[in-house]
Design an enzyme around this catalytic site. Structure first.
Site, PDB file in Angstrom:
ATOM      1  N   HIS A   1       8.519   3.806 -17.616  1.00  0.00           N
ATOM      2  CA  HIS A   1       6.959   3.533 -17.276  1.00  0.00           C
ATOM      3  C   HIS A   1       6.282   4.673 -17.717  1.00  0.00           C
ATOM      4  O   HIS A   1       6.865   5.663 -18.008  1.00  0.00           O
ATOM      5  CB  HIS A   1       6.789   3.402 -15.516  1.00  0.00           C
ATOM      6  CG  HIS A   1       7.407   4.421 -15.004  1.00  0.00           C
ATOM      7  ND1 HIS A   1       8.927   4.287 -14.659  1.00  0.00           N
ATOM      8  CD2 HIS A   1       7.028   5.657 -14.280  1.00  0.00           C
ATOM      9  CE1 HIS A   1       9.182   5.565 -13.782  1.00  0.00           C
ATOM     10  NE2 HIS A   1       7.974   6.275 -13.773  1.00  0.00           N
TER      11      HIS A   1
ATOM     12  N   HIS B   1       2.782   6.788 -17.052  1.00  0.00           N
ATOM     13  CA  HIS B   1       1.959   7.074 -15.989  1.00  0.00           C
ATOM     14  C   HIS B   1       0.406   7.533 -16.878  1.00  0.00           C
ATOM     15  O   HIS B   1       0.484   8.072 -17.776  1.00  0.00           O
ATOM     16  CB  HIS B   1       2.246   8.567 -15.384  1.00  0.00           C
ATOM     17  CG  HIS B   1       3.585   8.339 -14.578  1.00  0.00           C
ATOM     18  ND1 HIS B   1       3.567   8.340 -13.064  1.00  0.00           N
ATOM     19  CD2 HIS B   1       4.716   8.900 -14.727  1.00  0.00           C
ATOM     20  CE1 HIS B   1       4.611   8.407 -12.782  1.00  0.00           C
ATOM     21  NE2 HIS B   1       5.500   8.545 -13.602  1.00  0.00           N
TER      22      HIS B   1
HETATM   23  P1  5GP Z   1       8.701   8.572 -11.870  1.00  0.00           P
HETATM   24  O1  5GP Z   1       8.826   9.699 -10.965  1.00  0.00           O
HETATM   25  O2  5GP Z   1      10.025   7.542 -11.995  1.00  0.00           O
HETATM   26  O3  5GP Z   1       8.312   9.139 -13.295  1.00  0.00           O
HETATM   27  O4  5GP Z   1       7.686   7.913 -11.434  1.00  0.00           O
HETATM   28  C1  5GP Z   1       7.623   6.785 -10.252  1.00  0.00           C
HETATM   29  C2  5GP Z   1       6.238   6.602  -9.900  1.00  0.00           C
HETATM   30  O5  5GP Z   1       6.329   5.428  -9.244  1.00  0.00           O
HETATM   31  C3  5GP Z   1       5.978   7.890  -8.755  1.00  0.00           C
HETATM   32  O6  5GP Z   1       4.339   8.314  -9.323  1.00  0.00           O
HETATM   33  C4  5GP Z   1       5.590   7.219  -7.468  1.00  0.00           C
HETATM   34  O7  5GP Z   1       4.356   7.753  -6.787  1.00  0.00           O
HETATM   35  C5  5GP Z   1       5.559   5.706  -7.987  1.00  0.00           C
HETATM   36  N1  5GP Z   1       6.048   4.915  -6.947  1.00  0.00           N
HETATM   37  C6  5GP Z   1       7.096   4.941  -6.024  1.00  0.00           C
HETATM   38  N2  5GP Z   1       7.377   3.851  -5.135  1.00  0.00           N
HETATM   39  C7  5GP Z   1       6.321   2.968  -5.475  1.00  0.00           C
HETATM   40  C8  5GP Z   1       5.954   1.927  -4.807  1.00  0.00           C
HETATM   41  O8  5GP Z   1       6.378   1.270  -3.997  1.00  0.00           O
HETATM   42  N3  5GP Z   1       4.772   1.183  -5.322  1.00  0.00           N
HETATM   43  C9  5GP Z   1       4.049   1.722  -6.249  1.00  0.00           C
HETATM   44  N4  5GP Z   1       2.915   1.073  -6.783  1.00  0.00           N
HETATM   45  N5  5GP Z   1       4.457   2.902  -6.986  1.00  0.00           N
HETATM   46  C10 5GP Z   1       5.389   3.478  -6.585  1.00  0.00           C
END
Ligand code: 5GP
Length: 144
Positions: free
Chosen positions: A107, A109
């Site tokens: 993903h 951001h």
């Molecule tokens: P990563 O740390 O993998 O780059 O980003 C994962 C993102 O997913 C984080 O920014 C976190 O806030 C978001 N996130 C975690 N759980 C959920 C969820 O249940 N729903 C949504 N919409 N975002 C989530």
């Protein structure tokens, strides 16, 4: 979680894609979904994911899917800027647990930035109010 592991279909984003848990969607087509981060690092924090790829990170993603995601991130960032008028924006993408990744479905951001507002911590910003996220998502959607 290592960089090299099988895709886990029980990750949160896979559940969102299957409609098993709710998400505040901004826009989608047959390839991508853009939705509001539930623990945002700031107002207007959107995530862009592929609906068709099971790539966990940047190393695994198919080039065509990466191109589609990059275009989707650009489209989303453009709408975020139009809707919320930030001073700038950050595109972030984390790979592997040691790289800061917490959800292992690739993903991007998109985080609008304001000069006078510090960025909240990654994954430590607290859960957003769903009604507020819906209002922000509607503003961004209207600017697509
Ligand atoms: P990563 O740390 O993998 O780059 O980003 C994962 C993102 O997913 C984080 O920014 C976190 O806030 C978001 N996130 C975690 N759980 C959920 C969820 O249940 N729903 C949504 N919409 N975002 C989530």
């Amino acid at each position: 979680m290592t960089l090299h592991a099988p895709y886990d279909p029980s990750n949160i984003f896979a559940k969102i894609l299957r409609g098993e848990i709710p998400a505040v969607k901004v826009w989608e087509d047959d390839q991508v979904l853009a939705f509001m981060d539930a623990f945002p690092q700031g107002e207007g924090h959107v995530l862009v994911i592929s609906k068709v790829s099971t790539a966990r990170n940047l190393l695994e993603v198919e080039p065509d899917t990466l191109a589609t995601l990059a275009a989707a991130a650009q489209r989303t960032a453009s709408a975020v800027v139009k809707a919320l008028s930030p001073d700038g924006f950050s595109i972030m993408q984390f790979n592997g647990e040691a790289g800061g990744q917490t959800v292992f479905h690739l993903h991007f951001h998109i985080i609008p930035r304001w000069s006078d507002r510090p960025l909240k911590g990654h994954g430590s910003g607290g859960m957003a109010d769903m009604d507020e996220l819906k209002v922000t998502a509607a503003k961004i959607r209207a600017a697509l």
